[in-house]
Design a protein around this motif. Structure first.
Motif: not given
Length: 297
Positions: A9-10, A157-161, A190-191, A215-217
């Motif tokens: 994460a960042t 991993a949980y918020c990228t396509g 949206a995360t 738009e989750e990340h």
């Protein structure tokens, strides 16, 4: 207890923060040294020893010893004027070798080139690195847009396509283990905030064969992704076409799903039949022949 940083994460400023996991004691000195390398690489810029020490669980003397050894071995480089440490050229050589021999990138290159040319959008190739996504290759859109994902970077991993496409095809209990290692940081409204909310979407991804980043990340960044599966239906990696909400939408990206799946299947076929070329057959010692050993080794 020494911890090894797995970065997923960042904090919104470009600084990577870590989801910390324990280093196996059996890894010993090598494991600790690699943890120091991980830490230094995570800053994305040269870093002073004092800053390293402030973020490290190691005692000052131990950390200094590791940093000096890594520098002597060329794995780190030291800037005398700025008094900073950064990844060294030896590490760069190793990274290039790993990219060529252990990643999907060489096999996938013609397929992602074709996808980027056809769509005009950014194409990503990613693989799972423990519980996170490692971007191993990228082709920019005709009209490039600044975004987090770059080849060599790690992401959640949980918020990228690409991450969700791979997670959806992990067997239990491996999936449970990986989900427990996610940070569940709320990047955008949206995360996903928990394993439970993500699992319902993973079931849908398994059924449809494609996933989306809504738009989750990053705000304004969307994508459609497909997993690259081997003959046992396990994820080798994932492929995505990424755009911005300024010039496209999820419905338009969804239309690219079949073409994306076609490319993913082609990469999987090529990967399973690909053998890294050998320049020469290995030398076999004859009876009585002794290996050469340097006198100063």
């Amino acid at each position: 207890m020494l911890v090894n940083s797995r970065f997923d994460a960042t904090d919104g400023t470009g600084r990577i923060f870590a989801h910390m996991t324990a280093v196996d004691k059996s890894d010993g000195t090598v494991g600790k040294a690699l943890a120091v390398l991980d830490q230094i690489a995570s800053y994305g810029r040269p870093v002073r020893f004092a800053e390293l020490l402030g973020d490290s669980p190691l005692p000052k003397a131990t950390l200094y010893r590791f940093v000096q050894t890594l520098t002597n071995q060329g794995m780190l480089q030291y800037d005398v004027e700025r008094q900073t440490y950064a990844p060294g050229l030896r590490l760069v050589r190793l990274a290039h070798s790993a990219w060529a021999q252990a990643s999907l990138a060489p096999v996938a290159r013609p397929h992602i080139d074709a996808l980027s040319h056809e769509t005009g959008e950014t194409v990503h190739l990613a693989q799972l690195d423990h519980a996170q996504v490692l971007y191993v290759d990228k082709r920019n859109a005709r009209d490039p847009v600044e975004m987090f994902s770059q080849a060599g970077k790690v992401g959640p991993a949980y918020c990228t396509g690409v991450g969700k496409a791979m997670l959806a095809h992990l067997p239990e209990p491996e999936l449970t283990t990986v989900l427990a290692q996610q940070s569940w940081h709320q990047f955008t409204p949206a995360t996903h905030g928990s394993p439970e909310s993500l699992r319902a979407e993973l079931a849908e991804i398994r059924a449809t064969g494609i996933s989306f980043d809504r738009e989750e990340h990053e705000i304004g960044i969307i994508c459609v992704s497909a997993p690259i599966l081997n003959s046992q239906n396990r994820p080798l990696g994932a492929l995505s076409v990424t755009g911005t909400t300024r010039r496209t939408n999820l419905d338009a990206l969804a239309q690219l799903g079949p073409r994306l799946q076609q490319a993913a299947r082609a990469i999987a076929r090529d990967a399973e039949s690909w053998v890294f070329p050998q320049s020469a057959a290995p030398h076999t010692m004859s009876q009585g022949e002794r290996p050469y050993v340097r006198s100063d080794a």
